[in-house]
Motif scaffolding. Structure first.
Motif, PDB file in Angstrom:
ATOM      1  N   ARG A   9       0.917  -0.945  -0.209  1.00 40.73           N
ATOM      2  CA  ARG A   9      -0.270  -0.279  -0.090  1.00 40.73           C
ATOM      3  C   ARG A   9       0.912   1.282  -0.381  1.00 40.73           C
ATOM      4  O   ARG A   9       0.513   2.449   0.485  1.00 40.73           O
ATOM      5  CB  ARG A   9      -0.723   0.170   0.836  1.00 40.73           C
ATOM      6  CG  ARG A   9      -1.945  -1.007   1.056  1.00 40.73           C
ATOM      7  CD  ARG A   9      -2.400  -1.838   2.897  1.00 40.73           C
ATOM      8  NE  ARG A   9      -3.489  -2.313   2.184  1.00 40.73           N
ATOM      9  CZ  ARG A   9      -3.645  -3.571   1.504  1.00 40.73           C
ATOM     10  NH1 ARG A   9      -2.778  -4.343   1.900  1.00 40.73           N
ATOM     11  NH2 ARG A   9      -4.895  -4.388   0.833  1.00 40.73           N
TER      12      ARG A   9
ATOM     13  N   ASP B 104       5.039   5.813   7.972  1.00 41.37           N
ATOM     14  CA  ASP B 104       3.881   6.408   7.767  1.00 41.37           C
ATOM     15  C   ASP B 104       3.137   4.488   7.507  1.00 41.37           C
ATOM     16  O   ASP B 104       2.149   4.585   6.810  1.00 41.37           O
ATOM     17  CB  ASP B 104       3.989   6.668   6.001  1.00 41.37           C
ATOM     18  CG  ASP B 104       5.416   5.750   5.287  1.00 41.37           C
ATOM     19  OD1 ASP B 104       5.413   4.315   5.779  1.00 41.37           O
ATOM     20  OD2 ASP B 104       5.107   6.032   4.156  1.00 41.37           O
TER      21      ASP B 104
ATOM     22  N   ARG C  96      -4.139  12.051   9.663  1.00 39.25           N
ATOM     23  CA  ARG C  96      -5.389  11.395   9.550  1.00 39.25           C
ATOM     24  C   ARG C  96      -4.811   9.710   8.773  1.00 39.25           C
ATOM     25  O   ARG C  96      -3.784   9.765   8.286  1.00 39.25           O
ATOM     26  CB  ARG C  96      -5.647  11.896   8.043  1.00 39.25           C
ATOM     27  CG  ARG C  96      -5.557  13.091   7.931  1.00 39.25           C
ATOM     28  CD  ARG C  96      -6.011  13.941   6.597  1.00 39.25           C
ATOM     29  NE  ARG C  96      -4.742  13.682   5.331  1.00 39.25           N
ATOM     30  CZ  ARG C  96      -5.135  14.191   4.338  1.00 39.25           C
ATOM     31  NH1 ARG C  96      -6.620  14.688   3.543  1.00 39.25           N
ATOM     32  NH2 ARG C  96      -3.486  13.761   3.596  1.00 39.25           N
TER      33      ARG C  96
ATOM     34  N   ASP D 246      -4.994   7.564   5.380  1.00 44.31           N
ATOM     35  CA  ASP D 246      -4.166   9.016   4.466  1.00 44.31           C
ATOM     36  C   ASP D 246      -2.838   9.008   4.532  1.00 44.31           C
ATOM     37  O   ASP D 246      -1.746   9.359   3.757  1.00 44.31           O
ATOM     38  CB  ASP D 246      -4.923  10.152   4.194  1.00 44.31           C
ATOM     39  CG  ASP D 246      -6.520   9.841   3.701  1.00 44.31           C
ATOM     40  OD1 ASP D 246      -6.651   9.172   2.801  1.00 44.31           O
ATOM     41  OD2 ASP D 246      -7.253  10.876   4.325  1.00 44.31           O
ATOM     42  N   ASP D 247      -2.329   9.861   5.720  1.00 43.40           N
ATOM     43  CA  ASP D 247      -1.141  10.007   6.548  1.00 43.40           C
ATOM     44  C   ASP D 247      -0.473   8.507   7.108  1.00 43.40           C
ATOM     45  O   ASP D 247       0.469   8.283   6.443  1.00 43.40           O
ATOM     46  CB  ASP D 247      -1.301  10.993   7.109  1.00 43.40           C
ATOM     47  CG  ASP D 247      -2.386  12.179   7.040  1.00 43.40           C
ATOM     48  OD1 ASP D 247      -1.773  12.094   5.920  1.00 43.40           O
ATOM     49  OD2 ASP D 247      -2.310  13.225   7.836  1.00 43.40           O
TER      50      ASP D 247
ATOM     51  N   GLN E  86      -0.842   4.536   8.326  1.00 45.89           N
ATOM     52  CA  GLN E  86      -1.893   3.394   7.921  1.00 45.89           C
ATOM     53  C   GLN E  86      -1.323   2.188   8.598  1.00 45.89           C
ATOM     54  O   GLN E  86      -0.446   2.411   9.656  1.00 45.89           O
ATOM     55  CB  GLN E  86      -1.252   2.437   6.585  1.00 45.89           C
ATOM     56  CG  GLN E  86      -1.659   3.446   5.286  1.00 45.89           C
ATOM     57  CD  GLN E  86      -2.076   2.767   3.695  1.00 45.89           C
ATOM     58  OE1 GLN E  86      -2.322   1.894   3.776  1.00 45.89           O
ATOM     59  NE2 GLN E  86      -1.066   2.655   2.993  1.00 45.89           N
TER      60      GLN E  86
ATOM     61  N   ILE F 239      -5.480   1.918   3.300  1.00 46.86           N
ATOM     62  CA  ILE F 239      -5.747   1.899   1.767  1.00 46.86           C
ATOM     63  C   ILE F 239      -6.356   0.867   0.620  1.00 46.86           C
ATOM     64  O   ILE F 239      -5.554  -0.387   1.444  1.00 46.86           O
ATOM     65  CB  ILE F 239      -5.159   3.306   0.903  1.00 46.86           C
ATOM     66  CG1 ILE F 239      -3.965   2.937   0.738  1.00 46.86           C
ATOM     67  CG2 ILE F 239      -5.067   4.632   1.775  1.00 46.86           C
ATOM     68  CD1 ILE F 239      -2.700   3.692   0.052  1.00 46.86           C
TER      69      ILE F 239
END
Length: 324
Positions: free
Chosen positions: A169, A232, A255, A258-259, A261, A322
Motif C-alpha cells: 500500500r 507512514d 489522518r 491517508d497519512d 496506515q 487504503i
C-alpha cells in the motif's frame, strides 16, 4: 416423579445397560438406538449428570481461563469454545482471572479435585510451576517449561504478512507498537518476524515495545512519531492497541489511513459478519476454539495428540489501510 433409566428401558424393550450405552454414545444398533431415543423423548427422561459423574469420575465440564471477558477476542473465543463443547456434551465453566496468578492456581486445582475434567487457558501470569505435562490442560499461545499442549495462530507469518500488506500500500517507513509480558508466548513472534521481514527487505523499522502493565501509552506513541516523522505504516500487537493508536494519531492531527496506515492483529468485530474494526491480521478464532476443544478431549480420553498446533492467519481490510 422423576423418570428412571429402568422405565426408559422397559418402554424401549431393552436392558438398562443398552440405555446406558445410548446415553454414553456406545456401540448400539441403529434400530435399537432409535427405540431408546423415542422412549427418552416420550418419557422426557433427564439423565442424572451428577450420578453419572460419580460413576465415571467425570464431570463433563471444562474450565476456560481468560485474562478478561471484556476483551473482544477473548469473549468471541469463549463463545466458540462453549459451542464446540456443547456438541460434545460438555459444559463450560468460565474463569475470568484478571491476570491474577492466585486465582489461576485455584482454577488449576479444580482438575485435581474432579470439579472439571480439563482446562483451556489463555494466561500470562506466573503459574509455570503449577502446570505439568500430566495435567489435562490446553494452552493458547503460551508454552511452559513442561511439555504442555498448546494451540496458536501463526504469529510469525502474521508479522511477515503485516510488512507485505503495508509495503503493498505504498508505505516506506514502518513501526511496530506493542506490549509484552515476561512469560514466554508465541505472540512475541509478531514483533520478531515483523522486524526480520523489514530487515530482509531493507525497510526502516522503528519499535515501541512496552512491558505490561502499560502506562503513559499516548505520550510514548506521540514521542515515537515525533522523533520519527517519516513513519507512514504501523503494525500493532493486537487490534485493541491499533484502535488506541488510531485515536492518538487523530489527536496529533494525523489522518488514518491517508497519512499513516495501521494494521492490528486478532480480527476484532462487534458482531458476527460485521466489518473489522481495523485492518488486521485475523486469527481463525472459531478454528482455534475447535482445535483447543478437540485436543483437550483427546487428552482427557488418553489419546495421543500433537503438542503444538499452529493455525493460519489472513489479512482482513478495515478502515485503517487504503486499497493497494
Amino acid at each position: 416423579m422423576k423418570i428412571t433409566m429402568k422405565e426408559v428401558a422397559q418402554l424401549a424393550g431393552v436392558g438398562v445397560g443398552t440405555v446406558s450405552r445410548v446415553l454414553n454414545n456406545g456401540s448400539v444398533k441403529d434400530s435399537t438406538r432409535k427405540r431408546v431415543e423415542r422412549a427418552i423423548a416420550e418419557l422426557n427422561y433427564q439423565p442424572d449428570i451428577y450420578a453419572r459423574g460419580l460413576k465415571t469420575n467425570r464431570s463433563n465440564t471444562v474450565a476456560l481461563i481468560l485474562p478478561s471477558v471484556w476483551h473482544p477476542f477473548f469473549s468471541e473465543f469463549a463463545f466458540h469454545v462453549e459451542s464446540h463443547l456443547e456438541k460434545n456434551d460438555y459444559k463450560l465453566y468460565l474463569c475470568n482471572s484478571n491476570g491474577n496468578s492466585a486465582k489461576e492456581r485455584e482454577y488449576l486445582q479444580m482438575v485435581k479435585q474432579n470439579k472439571v475434567d480439563g482446562i483451556i487457558g489463555i494466561t500470562y501470569s506466573d503459574i509455570d510451576e503449577y502446570v505439568s505435562s500430566n495435567l489435562p490442560f490446553v494452552s493458547i499461545d503460551r508454552y511452559f517449561t513442561e511439555d504442555v499442549n498448546y494451540v496458536t495462530a501463526d504469529n510469525a507469518a502474521g508479522g511477515r504478512l503485516a510488512v507485505d500488506e503495508l509495503l503493498k500500500r505504498g508505505c516506506k517507513e514502518l513501526a511496530y507498537i506493542g506490549g509484552y509480558q515476561d512469560t514466554p508466548n508465541e505472540t512475541k513472534n509478531r514483533r520478531k518476524y515483523f522486524e526480520i521481514s523489514c530487515n530482509s527487505k531493507n525497510i526502516t523499522c522503528r519499535v515501541l515495545d512496552m512491558l505490561e502493565p502499560l502506562t503513559n501509552v499516548p505520550e510514548k506513541v506521540c514521542e515515537l512519531l515525533t522523533n520519527y516523522p517519516g513513519i507512514d505504516g504501523i503494525f500493532t500487537i493486537n487490534d485493541s492497541m491499533a484502535l488506541d493508536v488510531v485515536e492518538i494519531l487523530k489527536t496529533m492531527g494525523k489522518r488514518v489511513p491517508d497519512d499513516i496506515q495501521v494494521i492490528g492483529f486478532d480480527g476484532q468485530r462487534t458482531s458476527e459478519g460485521s466489518n473489522y474494526l481495523v485492518s488486521t491480521i485475523a486469527q481463525p478464532i472459531e478454528l482455534m476454539a475447535q482445535k483447543a476443544v478437540d485436543v483437550l478431549l483427546k487428552v482427557i480420553n488418553g489419546k495421543e495428540v500433537s503438542k503444538r498446533t499452529v493455525l493460519p492467519v489472513t489479512f482482513k481490510r478495515g478502515g485503517t489501510t487504503i486499497e493497494p
